[in-house]
Design an enzyme around this catalytic site. Structure first.
Site, mmCIF file in Angstrom:
data_model
loop_
_atom_site.group_PDB
_atom_site.id
_atom_site.type_symbol
_atom_site.label_atom_id
_atom_site.label_comp_id
_atom_site.label_asym_id
_atom_site.label_seq_id
_atom_site.Cartn_x
_atom_site.Cartn_y
_atom_site.Cartn_z
ATOM 1 N N GLY A 189 0.830 -1.207 0.000
ATOM 2 C CA GLY A 189 0.000 0.000 0.000
ATOM 3 C C GLY A 189 0.857 1.248 0.000
ATOM 4 C CB SER A 191 5.014 5.654 2.559
ATOM 5 O OG SER A 191 4.606 6.882 2.040
ATOM 6 N N GLY A 194 1.765 2.435 5.698
ATOM 7 C CA GLY A 194 2.950 1.627 5.983
ATOM 8 C C GLY A 194 3.533 1.986 7.343
ATOM 9 C CD GLU A 211 6.764 -5.737 -2.080
ATOM 10 O OE1 GLU A 211 6.584 -5.228 -3.204
ATOM 11 O OE2 GLU A 211 7.786 -6.389 -1.774
ATOM 12 C CB CYS A 246 3.328 -0.039 -6.732
ATOM 13 S SG CYS A 246 3.383 -1.793 -7.142
#
Lengths: 480, 530
Positions: A189, A191, A194, A211, A246
């Site tokens: 997903g 940051s 994250g 990731e 991404c």
């Protein structure tokens, strides 16, 4: 009947402790189940992807179903090999002994998926976790609700639902899940979240794979086959969930001299791919939801950027569709250049000399992927040495993710950890060192009371001097 | 003055061997002088530490590290090799100083200091020098035909600027072993030695800059405040060796910049002691248990044996042999490191204060607060819920827990947090297999203990509560590297089926390609032609 979250996690823990997920046969059976699901439920899966994202059937097949199937097949083929302990040389100074590295499952794994490739990013990590012998909880993204409920419904039919559980929900449920103790957390997903995941992981000292994303740059040199380059860039940008990927090219850097040619080529290619009115093309995913649509609209409409549009710009708020849109020379401090675009907008930045692109890329956070189009192998080598990214691809975009022999993951802000192929197995395993010593060769020199002769022998042993090792094994120095 | 405090108590037939003679006045006096010196040097270095770690100075030095890395200085193999050679020279030239520092900080005998720290580091640096070319080389990987023409590689690259938090018990080894890996991988490094081992911290500060490239490797002194300040910054990797409590703080701080971390923690490393056959092997086993408990920093080691599990009927044999061998090996306090400081001494003393625990002492129990020394102490079946059996001991106290059958040890170990190491002395192959398969730990070693640390073909690190991330040998290199995937394609062959507009034909061809089913692909492809 939906069991409570706590009960679900408890069952996972009990099943893992009982050893249910350890035997190779169990793991292989789950992988075969996953394969059957991807084969038998193709239609339902494509429908869900279309409902959630307007994803064209081809993308659904090529980017999600096919990759899941080959992931299962690859794991099935290599499972026994991966599970096998690996002998390592044990070093003469420890003679006699043998040493090996035995992979073992970590235990309970939490996989938190993303909305843009909701099948792939849910099941690919789960495949790795299962191959490694773990019990798994999968939290599909609530941003792709059709796929989330499809997974919740289908997985228990095809795999062992006592050890592999789908737990649906939004922020609240995810937070509650994160408060449990896991042996590994795998998050795909952005940051911001994250960081939330890592904070929760820190409480239990849980290792995590993150990731994330970033702004994947594409540097285009003039020494290229322009038509092919344009096609590959377009395929990687708009052919991947309409830029919501991404590893989609985020922006282009090329020379001022070459930009017009590149732009022309891109326009031609885009028309060929999506027709004169891209909003009508069935081959373009839509923007996932109104919130992201608003975000992208904001990026496009920012004052310093809106007059830089050189192609596209059409949008349909009702349908949540935005046409492929290209910008030329937007300011570096514009929003579109500061955050990950994750949409069908492509800025082209120009520099005097192509080498200036290196400094520009290095001034930004390390991306998940960096691309360079050029036939100049010297330039390629310089790029490879100067630019840090999760992965790097020359003369193409995105496809490195399909190679199971390449680790897939980020570095710096784009994430930590990697997976795919054996890297998935490793991500969810603990490499346990096992050393087996014999009783012969008892080295008195190791033990107190310490003395100068003992120290001398120890030195020799540690420096690999054979004579001292022999003395050590023979029990010198004699006496004490 | 200098008289050790002995703990006595009625134990029925178990007699406490309170070996006063080991802690004789002579030895005590000498230890006191050493300790006074340490205190003095500790005070001096706290002042120095304060000065060196002034916030602006730290900022400036970190900025320098970043600039050095960005300049590319640390990338060439030649630079990395020169650093490793510099380290080897340091260890050779300054060996006596290193021994002195380790003796000041922990009372380590030079043999122990060499065996566990200086010697291991020399071996590691030499191995890194030999292997670095191989480690740093890109690795070619297979590319499926569908991507033809293409070549794929995994290219290791340095992460950038890394931070190493060391620990006080192996203050040289736990600083420099990771440093070897970080440098070999081409990073710039900040090293924060533990302030609880100040002599070694000073030794590192004085010598690292002399023997290594001071623009790329910096020693940053200080306590928790400096640690906190360091964690405000962006690092490309942080390695922390220490206890779980501080590890949580470090990991939480790392969230700010999404800094990847590796944690080397500890745990209660159990030793399952089966009835080994033969007197010689039994003696060897006991030697090795003593080595792994008392001979390595007096049990203050993450991989020291924490407690022993043994069958009831075999316990007396084991205990007798432990006592007699201890007498031979550790006849006086010089043969064993001391406790690092007053706080840990107090912590260990408190473990023995619990009356039920005190009552279980079979041997030792002598406490010498002035010299920070504790006799090798053996306990038999202290209560399982006492602190000594729930916390990592990290000291020279050895509980022996009896079980009915040796196999019961496995359930005992499984019921507890995963330790850094599991040890077992046994001839039984089935027991060995069960231990490997049914317990989880950083590592397992049979018929010895602690020695796995020196085998650099084995990854060293924990799992679960004992941490994550592994190093030693090539794993050190990998810990501080990013493995970058690099795929090179040509323009030669262009697969039309990749591109929109889509149709069923293209989907069919792609299905075949993704199954690497080239035959069907060709047929479908030809079908397209017609």
């Amino acid at each position: 009947m939906v069991e409570s979250r706590a009960a679900a996690v408890q069952e996972l823990r009990a099943r893992f402790a009982a050893g249910q997920t350890r035997p190779a046969e169990w793991r292989a059976a789950q992988l075969r189940g996953g394969l059957r699901m991807a084969t038998e439920m193709e239609a339902e899966i494509c429908d869900a992807l279309h409902a959630d994202l307007g994803k064209p059937k081809t993308e659904a097949h090529v980017h999600e179903l096919s990759l899941i199937k080959s992931s299962c097949l690859f794991a099935l083929k290599n499972l026994k090999k991966w599970m096998k302990p690996q002998k390592v040389p044990a070093k003469l100074m420890n003679f006699p002994s043998t040493a090996r590295i035995t992979p073992e499952p970590l235990g309970l794994v939490l996989v938190i998926s993303a909305w843009n490739y909701p099948l792939l990013l849910s099941l690919d990590p789960v495949i790795g976790a299962i191959a490694a012998g773990n019990a798994v909880a999968l939290k599909p993204s609530e941003g792709a609700p059709a796929m989330s409920s499809l997974l919740a419904e289908l997985l228990p039919r095809f795999v062992d639902g006592t050890c592999i559980k789908v737990i649906e929900g939004g922020v609240k449920e995810t937070t509650a899940l994160l408060n449990q103790k896991w042996d590994k957390i795998f998050y795909t997903g952005n940051s911001r979240v994250g960081r939330v995941v890592m904070t929760a992981a820190a409480k239990h000292l849980t290792p995590a794979v993150l990731e994330l994303g970033g702004k994947c740059p594409v540097v285009v040199d003039s020494n290229v086959d322009l038509h092919i380059a344009a096609k590959r860039i377009a395929a990687g940008k708009w052919g991947c969930n309409n830029g919501q990927a991404c590893i989609a090219p985020d922006f282009i850097i090329t020379t001022q001299a070459f930009a017009p040619k590149l732009l022309e080529s891109l326009k031609k290619v885009l028309e060929k791919f999506y027709g004169k009115d891209p909003l009508l093309s069935a081959d373009l995913s839509r923007v996932v939801n109104a919130s992201h649509f608003g975000r992208l609209k904001g990026l496009m409409d920012e004052e310093m950027v809106s007059d830089k549009i050189v192609f596209g710009g059409q949008r349909d708020e009702q349908q949540l569709k935005i046409a492929p849109t290209i910008f030329l020379d937007v300011p570096l401090d514009s929003a579109i250049m500061k955050e990950e675009i994750f949409g069908p907008l492509l800025p082209i930045l120009t520099v005097d000399k192509i080498h200036e692109s290196f400094g520009l890329i290095n001034s930004m956070a390390k991306p998940l992927a960096a691309y360079l189009f050029t036939r100049d192998s010297e330039l390629q080598n310089q790029f490879e040495g100067a630019i840090s990214a999760g992965g790097m691809l020359f003369n193409d975009t995105s496809i490195h993710l399909t190679n199971p022999y390449l680790p897939f993951g980020g570095v710096g802000e784009s994430g930590t950890g990697a997976y795919h192929g054996k890297f998935s197995f490793d991500a969810f395993s603990h490499r346990k060192a096992v050393m087996n010593r014999g009783f012969a060769g008892e080295a008195r020199a190791r033990y107190p009371p310490y003395s100068a002769p003992k120290l001398k022998i120890l030195k020799g042993v540690l420096e690999g001097k054979l004579g001292d090792m022999i003395q050590a094994i023979l029990g010198f120095p004699r006496g004490k | 003055m200098g008289a050790p405090v002995a703990i006595n108590g009625p134990i029925g037939e178990r007699a406490i061997t309170c070996s006063h003679s080991q802690w004789s006045t002579g030895a005590a006096e000498q230890s006191e002088r050493v300790r006074a010196e340490s205190m003095g040097s500790m005070v001096a270095s706290v002042e120095e530490i304060g000065a060196a770690a002034a916030p602006q100075a730290v900022e400036r030095r970190l900025g320098e590290l970043r600039a050095t890395f960005e300049s590319g200085r640390t990338r060439p193999l030649s630079w990395r090799q020169s650093q490793l050679r510099g380290l080897l020279r340091l260890l050779a030239d300054k060996e006596e100083e290193a021994f002195r520092a380790l003796h000041d900080d922990l009372g380590k005998h030079r043999a122990e200091a060499y065996r566990d720290e200086v010697g291991v580091l020399t071996k590691s640096a030499n191995a890194a020098l030999r292997e670095i070319g191989k480690w740093a080389a890109p690795e070619k990987v297979w590319v499926p035909l569908v991507a033809f023409p293409a070549s794929a590689q995994v290219v290791p690259e340095p992460l950038g600027v890394v931070l190493i938090f060391s620990c006080w018990n192996f203050p040289l080894g736990l600083s420099l072993e990771p440093l070897i890996g970080a440098i070999a991988a081409g990073n710039a490094v900040a090293l924060k030695p533990s302030e609880l081992a100040p002599a070694t911290a000073r030794f590192l500060e004085e010598n690292i800059g002399e023997y290594l490239d001071a623009t790329a490797v910096k020693v940053i002194q200080g306590g928790p405040a400096v640690g906190e300040q360091l964690m405000e910054h962006r690092w490309d990797k942080v390695l922390f060796t220490g206890c779980p409590r501080v590890a949580r703080v470090v990991m939480a701080a790392a969230v700010k910049h999404l800094t990847p971390v590796a944690l080397e923690l500890g745990g209660k490393c159990p030793c399952i002691f089966d009835a080994v056959a033969g007197r010689r092997n039994l003696q060897t086993s006991v030697n090795r248990v003593i080595f792994a408990k008392w001979s390595s920093c007096a049990g203050q080691a993450c991989i020291a044996i924490d407690y022993v599990l043994v069958e009831e009927r075999f316990a007396p044999t084991l205990i007798k042999l432990l006592k007699s061998t201890l007498k031979r090996f550790i006849a006086d306090s010089d043969q064993m490191a001391r406790i690092v400081n007053g706080r840990h001494f107090q912590r260990l003393s408190n473990l023995l204060k619990d009356p039920a625990v005190a009552a279980s002492i079979l041997h030792g129990g002598g406490l010498d607060a002035k010299n920070l020394s504790i006799e090798p102490t053996i306990l038999l079946n202290p209560p399982l819920d006492s602190a000594i059996m729930t916390e990592e001991i990290f000291g020279p106290l050895l509980p022996i827990i009896t079980v009915k059958k040796i196999e019961d040890s496995i359930a005992f170990v499984r019921a507890r947090p995963k330790p850094l190491a599991v040890y077992a002395f046994t001839d039984s192959a089935p027991l060995k297999r069960r231990i490997v398969e049914e317990t989880s730990s950083g590592s397992v070693t049979f018929n010895d203990a602690v020695v796995q640390f020196g085998v650099d073909t084995l990854p060293f690190g924990g799992v679960g509560q004992s941490g994550f991330g592994q190093y030693h040998g090539k794993y050190s290199f990998e810990m501080f590297s990013h493995k970058k995937a690099v795929l090179r394609r040509g323009f030669l062959v262009e697969a039309m089926l990749r591109y929109p507009p889509w149709d069923e034909q293209k989907i069919a061809m792609m299905r075949h390609l993704f199954r690497y089913d080239y035959v069907r692909f060709i047929f479908t492809f030809l079908g397209l032609r017609r």
